[in-house]
Write an enzyme that holds these catalytic residues in place. Structure first.
Site, PDB file in Angstrom:
ATOM      1  N   CYS A 244      11.020  -3.066 -13.293  1.00 25.59           N
ATOM      2  CA  CYS A 244      11.688  -3.680 -14.445  1.00 25.59           C
ATOM      3  C   CYS A 244      11.358  -2.910 -15.723  1.00 25.59           C
ATOM      4  O   CYS A 244      10.188  -2.614 -15.992  1.00 25.59           O
ATOM      5  CB  CYS A 244      11.263  -5.137 -14.579  1.00 25.59           C
TER       6      CYS A 244
ATOM      7  N   GLN B  46      18.915  -3.562  -6.574  1.00 28.73           N
ATOM      8  CA  GLN B  46      18.234  -4.783  -6.152  1.00 28.73           C
ATOM      9  C   GLN B  46      18.853  -5.966  -6.891  1.00 28.73           C
ATOM     10  O   GLN B  46      18.763  -6.067  -8.109  1.00 28.73           O
ATOM     11  CB  GLN B  46      16.734  -4.704  -6.460  1.00 28.73           C
TER      12      GLN B  46
ATOM     13  N   ARG C 231      13.993  -7.439   0.266  1.00 30.08           N
ATOM     14  CA  ARG C 231      12.562  -7.423  -0.061  1.00 30.08           C
ATOM     15  C   ARG C 231      12.009  -8.823   0.130  1.00 30.08           C
ATOM     16  O   ARG C 231      12.590  -9.797  -0.345  1.00 30.08           O
ATOM     17  CB  ARG C 231      12.319  -6.946  -1.496  1.00 30.08           C
TER      18      ARG C 231
ATOM     19  N   ARG D 201       4.279   2.790  -9.667  1.00 36.47           N
ATOM     20  CA  ARG D 201       3.462   3.442 -10.705  1.00 36.47           C
ATOM     21  C   ARG D 201       3.360   4.957 -10.523  1.00 36.47           C
ATOM     22  O   ARG D 201       3.401   5.696 -11.517  1.00 36.47           O
ATOM     23  CB  ARG D 201       2.079   2.793 -10.756  1.00 36.47           C
TER      24      ARG D 201
ATOM     25  N   SER E  53      10.440   2.785  -6.105  1.00 45.32           N
ATOM     26  CA  SER E  53      10.482   1.329  -6.007  1.00 45.32           C
ATOM     27  C   SER E  53      11.091   0.717  -7.266  1.00 45.32           C
ATOM     28  O   SER E  53      10.996   1.287  -8.357  1.00 45.32           O
ATOM     29  CB  SER E  53       9.049   0.806  -5.830  1.00 45.32           C
ATOM     30  N   PRO E  54      11.737  -0.453  -7.153  1.00 49.26           N
ATOM     31  CA  PRO E  54      12.286  -1.121  -8.349  1.00 49.26           C
ATOM     32  C   PRO E  54      11.201  -1.383  -9.386  1.00 49.26           C
ATOM     33  O   PRO E  54      10.112  -1.856  -9.053  1.00 49.26           O
ATOM     34  CB  PRO E  54      12.837  -2.440  -7.790  1.00 49.26           C
TER      35      PRO E  54
ATOM     36  N   TYR F  21      10.749 -15.297  -7.001  1.00 49.42           N
ATOM     37  CA  TYR F  21      12.055 -15.502  -7.625  1.00 49.42           C
ATOM     38  C   TYR F  21      12.872 -16.448  -6.734  1.00 49.42           C
ATOM     39  O   TYR F  21      12.386 -16.934  -5.715  1.00 49.42           O
ATOM     40  CB  TYR F  21      12.715 -14.149  -7.883  1.00 49.42           C
TER      41      TYR F  21
END
Length: 774
Positions: A427, A502, A633, A728, A424-425, A585
């Site tokens: 940051c 993404q 997403r 994670r 998963s993306p 966002y």
């Protein structure tokens, strides 16, 4: 010490037994409003693992209870004209009346005073006591008397149920799902005596009303249910015993005990917390409460009741919360079971078996390998059929050994993913001027070597002002394109992993420090702050700088920035683009009414709020090659009811995206408001993904506290999602997929030449003396 126990159900009686046994000098009175042999309901069911605690607590009651048990190991599911049997579970049950009579008899043996047919309407009606135990069930008088202290929450659910009995001999826990012109009815049934069983009929409120059952008395209810389930009853009868239609309340309390210097009061059992009957743990929970409470008295003695009650609640609430969570998840599955009725009987049954998350693919396989193998085989052949329907030339592909679901390939347009696990993306906040660097190469490169089917870069912003922080990556210039190309080329050259990017704009959540320097703290002008954009001039948090409400020029500029970044993503060699319409966002903030309060054609109704995000999507789809997939997403809910984005809104969005050429919906939640309070837990966002998957013909990816390949297999085999993304877990273990391959025996995974010597080998190969690696 004197104890007054209000309520003569399993919680109050069993506590009284154990307490009197541990402390014979304690005076205990049990006060019950009904007669000794009154009981409403039929059987009480336990699982095998419950019984050892009862044996240790009081062998005498254990021996009498188990002597009355009816045992079975199977669960039978009748659905779609078929019966699917799952074995290896281990249940036992007895009559609720028998259980109460056994407990009453043991109370009398030990000297507990029992008072029946006594109503309590005020505290003055109660005897003097050092402890008042509220064991008086769901409609607890004690809880109501001290409601301001216990602060209960009663969540009245969406289904109606009636608790019937049957004289049909049952040999297993039995689920029956029957569709009618009114809607879906479902039965939870199990044996508890020879030729006697419990037969609970359940349906959603609107189905109950459509069938006219809202005006039915007990006799009419029995006649209706006997006719509806005539084929399943095989000529046998349904029996009533105060079998009124009810709504199940999920009861929770902020606290279970009250110690104010004048009185000591404690709630146990259903008075304090309820667990839905679909996991058969209400009586178990009540009796385990009794064991835990007496344990605390034995640990701390009788002289400090407040300490005992405090310690009981502190030590007990975690186990209760876990069981309530599982029960609530099971309850909610049955509330929405109609959405699964397009599934095959075997997938439906696997879905049912794993509904509460306590049973997963791996531990169900230990109990019932045949059922899991059938679910695995069905999943695999379902994917082959899907592939052939899209590509007739694929005939013959997918034959041979059938893999577990996570290692079943998935095709999105012309892109084939070798497995269903996704990085998963995440940051990293490590870029300078939006430029990915060696950190990103190592971070993404190492996870690619770990061999997931797909890896998606961190949120990559389409303009400098679209970043969250100064450390966010971007894709707005040639230098960034070249830097991303370096990473993509490494991934393609050294792994079979596909890589997506993404693309996003942070909107009003931008211009902040990255979390290492202070979570959600806006930058100052001296630190490089910039003017943020949003649909409305509403700051994300109180005290934050207000964003500028976008005008048409801003909207055109940002849309073209997304298009430009998409073209750069193609130049960088990415296999897939994902547009970020989640987490508050910019595009997400247009969708949610919490952040979009515009009065023009881009605000107000859902249709208007979706207008700009869909405009951006269509522009990106035109810029991205037809043979490459485009994903989105979304935040499926703001967790704030009708005030924010709802699941129904997101189903509409997913349908419109599908029609516009979207290939994959990546389903997350929240982020549009700091007020959101997600209900966290294992796989907590899966229900939103599965709801979209079952209502819109589009593949979905789920994310959110999915911890390993076992949970991923569970999600996939149950038909809840098509891909499983983990963040994670991949931070903790870049080789998560390779470890899963070894666990499930897939030793033919491609390895980089540099690492071949460390590749795991099948057990037999490890015995070969001639192996040069030894």
């Amino acid at each position: 010490m004197n104890i007054a126990t209000l309520g003569g159900g399993p919680a109050g009686l069993y506590f009284s037994i154990l307490m009197k046994k541990a402390f014979p000098e304690v005076e205990i009175q049990v006060i019950e409003r009904n007669r000794p042999d009154d009981t409403f309901g039929w059987g009480v069911v336990f699982s095998d693992e419950t019984l050892s605690a009862f044996e240790q607590a009081d062998p005498e009651t254990y021996a009498k209870i188990t002597g009355e048990f009816k045992y079975w190991r199977d669960i039978e599911t009748f659905y779609g004209g078929e019966k699917v049997v799952s074995t290896g579970h281990g249940f036992c049950a007895l009559s609720r009346k028998t259980l109460l009579l056994i407990l009453q008899e043991r109370c009398r043996e030990l000297g507990v005073k029992l008072q029946f047919e006594r109503e309590i309407s005020s505290l003055e009606d109660l005897p003097e006591a050092d402890l008042l135990l509220g064991a008086d069930g769901v409609s607890s008088w004690v809880r109501g008397r001290f409601v301001d202290h216990f602060r209960p929450d009663l969540d009245w659910r969406k289904c109606r149920f009636t608790w019937l009995g049957t004289d049909k001999p049952l040999e297993a826990f039995t689920f029956i799902f029957k569709d009618t012109p009114h809607g879906l009815f479902q039965v939870h049934a199990y044996p508890f005596e020879e030729n006697l069983g419990t037969w609970i009929v359940e349906c959603r409120e609107e189905v109950w009303k459509a069938a006219g059952l809202d005006s039915a008395d007990e006799a009419e209810t029995v006649r209706f249910c006997e006719q509806l389930f005539a084929d399943d009853l095989d000529g046998h009868r349904l029996l009533n015993n105060r079998s009124i239609w009810r709504v199940f309340p999920t009861v929770t309390c902020e606290t279970w005990h009250l110690c104010d210097g004048r009185r000591n009061v404690l709630l146990i059992g259903d008075a304090a917390h309820t667990a839905h009957f679909s996991i058969g743990s209400g009586t178990k929970l009540a009796m385990e409460d009794a064991i835990a409470l007496v344990d605390e008295f034995q640990r701390h003695g009788l002289d400090d009741i407040p300490k005992v009650l405090h310690e009981y609640e502190e030590n007990r609430w975690v186990d209760v919360a876990k069981l309530q969570k599982a029960a609530q998840t099971s309850l909610e599955w049955f509330e929405k079971s109609a959405q699964f009725t397009h599934q095959s009987p075997i997938q439906f049954s696997f879905n049912l078996m794993t509904r509460s998350k306590r049973i997963t693919y791996d531990n169900l396989r230990l109990r019932d390998p045949e059922l899991v193998d059938r679910a695995r085989d069905y999943f695999h052949h379902q994917q082959i059929d899907r592939l052939r329907s899209r590509d007739p030339e694929s005939e013959g592909q997918g034959e041979g050994e059938i893999p577990v679901p996570v290692f079943t390939p998935l095709d999105l347009r012309h892109l084939r993913l070798d497995n269903r696990l996704v990085v998963s993306p995440m940051c990293q906040y490590s870029a300078e001027d939006g430029l990915p660097n060696d950190w990103h190469l190592v971070h993404l490169g190492s996870r690619a070597i770990g061999s997931p089917g797909l890896m998606i870069t961190e949120m990559t912003d389409v303009t400098p002002e679209g970043r969250i922080t100064l450390g966010c990556t971007g894709l707005w210039n040639d230098e960034q394109t070249a830097a991303w190309r370096r990473i993509v080329d490494f991934v393609h050259a050294n792994s079979g992993t596909k890589i997506g990017i993404q693309l996003a704009h942070a909107g009003r959540k931008g211009s902040v420090f990255h979390p290492w320097q202070g979570d959600d703290v806006p930058l100052t002008e001296e630190q490089g702050a910039w003017q943020t954009l949003a649909p409305s001039a509403l700051p994300y948090r109180d005290g934050w700088p207000a964003p500028r409400a976008m005008d048409r020029h801003d909207m055109d500029t940002v849309r073209e920035a997304f298009v430009s970044a998409t073209r750069r993503a193609l130049a960088a060699g990415f296999d897939l683009v994902e547009l970020h319409m989640a987490h508050g966002y910019l595009l997400s903030s247009f969708i949610s009414p919490l952040s979009n309060q515009r009065q023009d054609q881009y605000g107000g109704s859902l249709e208007n709020r979706l207008r700009y995000p869909l405009e951006v999507f269509r522009a990106v789809r035109r810029a991205w090659p037809e043979d490459r997939p485009l994903a989105v997403r979304i935040s499926a809910t703001d967790w704030l009811g009708e005030r924010g984005t709802t699941l129904e809104d997101s189903v509409t969005l997913a349908q419109l995206l599908s029609e516009a050429g979207c290939d994959l919906i990546d389903v997350s939640t929240a982020g549009n408001s700091p007020e959101s309070q997600p209900d966290y837990g294992r796989m907590y966002q899966v229900p939103f993904a599965e709801a979209i998957r079952h209502k819109v013909d589009i593949p979905v990816m789920t994310v959110g506290a999915v911890l390993d390949a076992d949970q991923a297999n569970t999600i996939l085999a149950a038909g809840r999602a098509d891909l499983v993304a983990m963040a994670r877990p991949h931070l903790r273990d870049a080789y998560l997929t390779r470890r899963a391959a070894e666990t499930y025996g897939y030793f033919d995974q491609p390895w980089p030449g540099q690492y071949v010597l460390g590749a795991p080998r099948p057990p037999k190969a490890a015995q070969r003396k001639s192996d040069p690696r030894e």
